[in-house]
Design an enzyme around this catalytic site. Structure first.
Site, short mmCIF file in Angstrom:
data_model
loop_
_atom_site.label_atom_id
_atom_site.label_comp_id
_atom_site.label_asym_id
_atom_site.label_seq_id
_atom_site.Cartn_x
_atom_site.Cartn_y
_atom_site.Cartn_z
CE LYS A 63 -0.63 15.80 60.13
NZ LYS A 63 -1.09 14.59 59.35
CB SER A 84 -1.69 8.39 63.94
OG SER A 84 -1.09 7.50 63.17
CG ASP A 85 1.22 11.71 58.84
OD1 ASP A 85 0.23 12.50 58.58
OD2 ASP A 85 2.05 11.51 57.95
CB THR A 86 -0.62 6.89 57.45
OG1 THR A 86 -1.17 6.39 58.56
CG2 THR A 86 -0.21 5.22 56.32
CB ALA A 121 4.79 8.11 63.03
#
Length: 205
Positions: A63, A84-86, A121
Protein backbone atom coordinates in the site's frame (compact mmCIF):
# COMPACT_ATOMS: atom_id res chain seq x y z
CA UNK A 1 10.30 18.96 6.68
CA UNK A 2 6.81 20.20 5.68
CA UNK A 3 4.22 20.83 8.35
CA UNK A 4 1.95 17.96 7.31
CA UNK A 5 1.95 14.35 6.15
CA UNK A 6 -0.12 12.42 3.63
CA UNK A 7 -2.38 9.69 5.00
CA UNK A 8 -2.94 7.02 2.38
CA UNK A 9 -5.98 5.44 4.00
CA UNK A 10 -9.72 5.71 3.53
CA UNK A 11 -10.35 4.91 7.20
CA UNK A 12 -11.90 7.85 9.05
CA UNK A 13 -10.67 6.30 12.30
CA UNK A 14 -7.03 6.62 11.26
CA UNK A 15 -7.57 10.25 10.35
CA UNK A 16 -9.20 10.89 13.72
CA UNK A 17 -6.35 9.19 15.56
CA UNK A 18 -3.73 11.32 13.80
CA UNK A 19 -5.71 14.42 14.69
CA UNK A 20 -5.82 13.22 18.31
CA UNK A 21 -2.03 13.50 18.62
CA UNK A 22 -1.80 16.73 16.65
CA UNK A 23 -0.54 15.41 13.30
CA UNK A 24 -1.65 17.64 10.44
CA UNK A 25 -2.43 15.50 7.43
CA UNK A 26 -4.02 15.39 4.02
CA UNK A 27 -5.62 12.33 2.45
CA UNK A 28 -3.84 10.64 -0.46
CA UNK A 29 -6.51 8.27 -1.74
CA UNK A 30 -6.59 6.06 -4.83
CA UNK A 31 -8.87 6.29 -7.84
CA UNK A 32 -9.35 10.04 -7.94
CA UNK A 33 -10.96 11.46 -11.06
CA UNK A 34 -8.68 10.93 -14.05
CA UNK A 35 -6.18 8.90 -12.01
CA UNK A 36 -4.78 5.49 -12.90
CA UNK A 37 -7.07 2.75 -11.49
CA UNK A 38 -5.64 0.79 -8.57
CA UNK A 39 -6.56 -2.72 -7.41
CA UNK A 40 -6.96 -2.15 -3.67
CA UNK A 41 -8.60 -5.53 -3.11
CA UNK A 42 -5.82 -7.29 -4.97
CA UNK A 43 -3.26 -5.80 -2.60
CA UNK A 44 -5.06 -7.40 0.35
CA UNK A 45 -5.14 -10.94 -1.05
CA UNK A 46 -3.77 -13.53 1.40
CA UNK A 47 -1.07 -15.87 0.12
CA UNK A 48 -1.48 -19.59 0.89
CA UNK A 49 -0.28 -20.42 4.40
CA UNK A 50 0.79 -16.84 5.07
CA UNK A 51 1.54 -15.91 8.68
CA UNK A 52 -0.69 -13.03 9.92
CA UNK A 53 2.28 -10.83 10.92
CA UNK A 54 4.00 -11.40 7.58
CA UNK A 55 0.72 -10.75 5.77
CA UNK A 56 -0.16 -7.44 7.43
CA UNK A 57 3.37 -6.05 7.01
CA UNK A 58 3.53 -7.16 3.37
CA UNK A 59 0.16 -5.58 2.56
CA UNK A 60 1.12 -2.34 4.30
CA UNK A 61 4.38 -2.19 2.33
CA UNK A 62 2.47 -2.73 -0.92
CA UNK A 63 0.00 0.00 0.00
CA UNK A 64 2.89 2.35 0.72
CA UNK A 65 4.47 1.53 -2.65
CA UNK A 66 1.16 2.34 -4.35
CA UNK A 67 0.79 5.58 -2.40
CA UNK A 68 4.32 6.74 -3.25
CA UNK A 69 3.65 6.06 -6.94
CA UNK A 70 0.29 7.84 -6.68
CA UNK A 71 1.98 10.87 -5.12
CA UNK A 72 4.56 10.99 -7.92
CA UNK A 73 1.93 10.65 -10.68
CA UNK A 74 -0.06 13.55 -9.30
CA UNK A 75 2.95 15.82 -8.90
CA UNK A 76 1.98 16.74 -5.34
CA UNK A 77 4.19 18.71 -2.93
CA UNK A 78 6.71 16.61 -1.04
CA UNK A 79 5.67 15.39 2.40
CA UNK A 80 5.94 12.11 4.32
CA UNK A 81 3.41 9.41 3.37
CA UNK A 82 1.83 7.17 6.00
CA UNK A 83 0.08 3.84 5.42
CA UNK A 84 -1.41 1.30 7.79
CA UNK A 85 -3.27 -2.00 7.62
CA UNK A 86 -5.00 -4.11 10.26
CA UNK A 87 -5.84 -7.78 10.35
CA UNK A 88 -7.43 -10.11 12.88
CA UNK A 89 -6.07 -13.60 13.51
CA UNK A 90 -7.72 -16.47 15.37
CA UNK A 91 -5.48 -19.47 16.12
CA UNK A 92 -3.18 -18.33 13.32
CA UNK A 93 -5.96 -17.99 10.73
CA UNK A 94 -6.46 -14.56 9.14
CA UNK A 95 -9.96 -13.09 9.39
CA UNK A 96 -10.22 -10.30 6.83
CA UNK A 97 -13.12 -8.04 5.97
CA UNK A 98 -16.41 -9.91 5.56
CA UNK A 99 -17.94 -9.86 2.11
CA UNK A 100 -21.50 -9.63 3.44
CA UNK A 101 -23.65 -10.00 6.53
CA UNK A 102 -23.50 -13.79 6.47
CA UNK A 103 -19.73 -13.69 6.37
CA UNK A 104 -19.69 -11.22 9.25
CA UNK A 105 -21.96 -13.47 11.33
CA UNK A 106 -19.69 -16.47 10.71
CA UNK A 107 -16.61 -14.52 11.81
CA UNK A 108 -18.28 -13.21 14.94
CA UNK A 109 -19.45 -16.72 15.84
CA UNK A 110 -15.82 -17.85 15.59
CA UNK A 111 -14.59 -14.98 17.78
CA UNK A 112 -17.30 -15.32 20.44
CA UNK A 113 -15.87 -16.67 23.70
CA UNK A 114 -12.34 -16.73 22.24
CA UNK A 115 -9.14 -14.70 22.44
CA UNK A 116 -7.76 -13.43 19.15
CA UNK A 117 -4.93 -11.24 17.93
CA UNK A 118 -5.22 -7.85 16.25
CA UNK A 119 -2.18 -6.91 14.19
CA UNK A 120 -1.67 -3.43 12.77
CA UNK A 121 1.34 -2.56 10.64
CA UNK A 122 2.43 1.02 9.97
CA UNK A 123 4.74 2.19 7.19
CA UNK A 124 6.10 5.69 6.57
CA UNK A 125 7.92 7.07 3.53
CA UNK A 126 9.94 10.17 4.39
CA UNK A 127 13.02 11.73 2.84
CA UNK A 128 13.48 8.80 0.49
CA UNK A 129 13.56 6.32 3.38
CA UNK A 130 11.07 3.74 4.58
CA UNK A 131 10.18 3.31 8.25
CA UNK A 132 7.96 0.51 9.56
CA UNK A 133 6.48 -0.83 12.79
CA UNK A 134 4.10 -3.57 13.93
CA UNK A 135 1.64 -3.54 16.83
CA UNK A 136 0.15 -6.81 18.11
CA UNK A 137 -2.70 -6.81 20.65
CA UNK A 138 -4.87 -9.50 22.21
CA UNK A 139 -8.65 -9.27 22.57
CA UNK A 140 -10.99 -11.73 24.27
CA UNK A 141 -14.69 -11.69 23.42
CA UNK A 142 -17.40 -12.88 25.76
CA UNK A 143 -19.73 -15.60 24.48
CA UNK A 144 -22.34 -14.15 22.10
CA UNK A 145 -25.79 -15.57 21.43
CA UNK A 146 -26.90 -15.93 17.82
CA UNK A 147 -29.48 -13.20 18.41
CA UNK A 148 -26.79 -10.80 19.64
CA UNK A 149 -24.62 -11.52 16.62
CA UNK A 150 -27.57 -11.00 14.26
CA UNK A 151 -28.42 -7.66 15.90
CA UNK A 152 -24.83 -6.46 15.62
CA UNK A 153 -24.61 -7.52 11.97
CA UNK A 154 -27.91 -5.72 11.29
CA UNK A 155 -26.36 -2.48 12.59
CA UNK A 156 -24.03 -2.53 9.57
CA UNK A 157 -20.98 -1.90 11.74
CA UNK A 158 -19.13 -5.16 10.97
CA UNK A 159 -18.91 -4.56 7.21
CA UNK A 160 -15.61 -3.21 5.94
CA UNK A 161 -13.79 -4.10 9.16
CA UNK A 162 -11.17 -6.80 9.67
CA UNK A 163 -12.62 -9.51 11.86
CA UNK A 164 -16.12 -8.06 11.36
CA UNK A 165 -16.02 -5.67 14.30
CA UNK A 166 -14.89 -2.25 15.47
CA UNK A 167 -13.76 -2.00 19.08
CA UNK A 168 -14.69 1.68 19.17
CA UNK A 169 -18.31 0.82 18.38
CA UNK A 170 -20.99 -1.53 19.67
CA UNK A 171 -18.65 -4.52 19.76
CA UNK A 172 -17.02 -3.05 22.88
CA UNK A 173 -19.95 -4.47 24.85
CA UNK A 174 -18.51 -7.99 24.34
CA UNK A 175 -14.83 -7.26 24.97
CA UNK A 176 -13.98 -9.04 28.23
CA UNK A 177 -10.29 -8.27 28.12
CA UNK A 178 -7.68 -6.63 25.93
CA UNK A 179 -3.91 -6.32 26.12
CA UNK A 180 -1.85 -4.11 23.88
CA UNK A 181 -2.70 -0.94 21.98
CA UNK A 182 -6.32 0.26 21.95
CA UNK A 183 -5.54 2.65 19.10
CA UNK A 184 -3.79 -0.22 17.29
CA UNK A 185 -6.96 -2.29 17.54
CA UNK A 186 -8.85 0.69 16.12
CA UNK A 187 -6.46 0.75 13.16
CA UNK A 188 -3.47 2.99 13.94
CA UNK A 189 -1.20 2.34 16.95
CA UNK A 190 -0.41 5.85 18.12
CA UNK A 191 2.75 5.08 20.10
CA UNK A 192 4.41 3.27 17.21
CA UNK A 193 3.18 5.87 14.72
CA UNK A 194 4.54 8.71 16.83
CA UNK A 195 7.89 6.94 17.11
CA UNK A 196 8.11 6.60 13.32
CA UNK A 197 7.21 10.25 12.80
CA UNK A 198 9.80 11.40 15.34
CA UNK A 199 12.46 9.20 13.73
CA UNK A 200 11.64 10.78 10.38
CA UNK A 201 11.88 14.31 11.83
CA UNK A 202 8.16 15.10 11.58
CA UNK A 203 7.19 17.74 14.16
CA UNK A 204 3.70 17.35 15.57
CA UNK A 205 3.84 17.93 19.34
Amino acid sequence: MPGFIYLASQSPRRSQLLTQIGVRHELLLPNAAGDTPEDAEGLEAVLPGEDPAVYVQRVTALKLDAAVARHARRGLPDAPILCSDTTVALHGAILGKPEDGQGAARMLAQLAGQEHSVLTAVALWAGGQRHAALSVSQVRFAPMAAEQIAAYVASGEPLGKAGAYGIQGRAAAWVQHMAGSYSGIMGLPLFETAELLRAAGVAFE
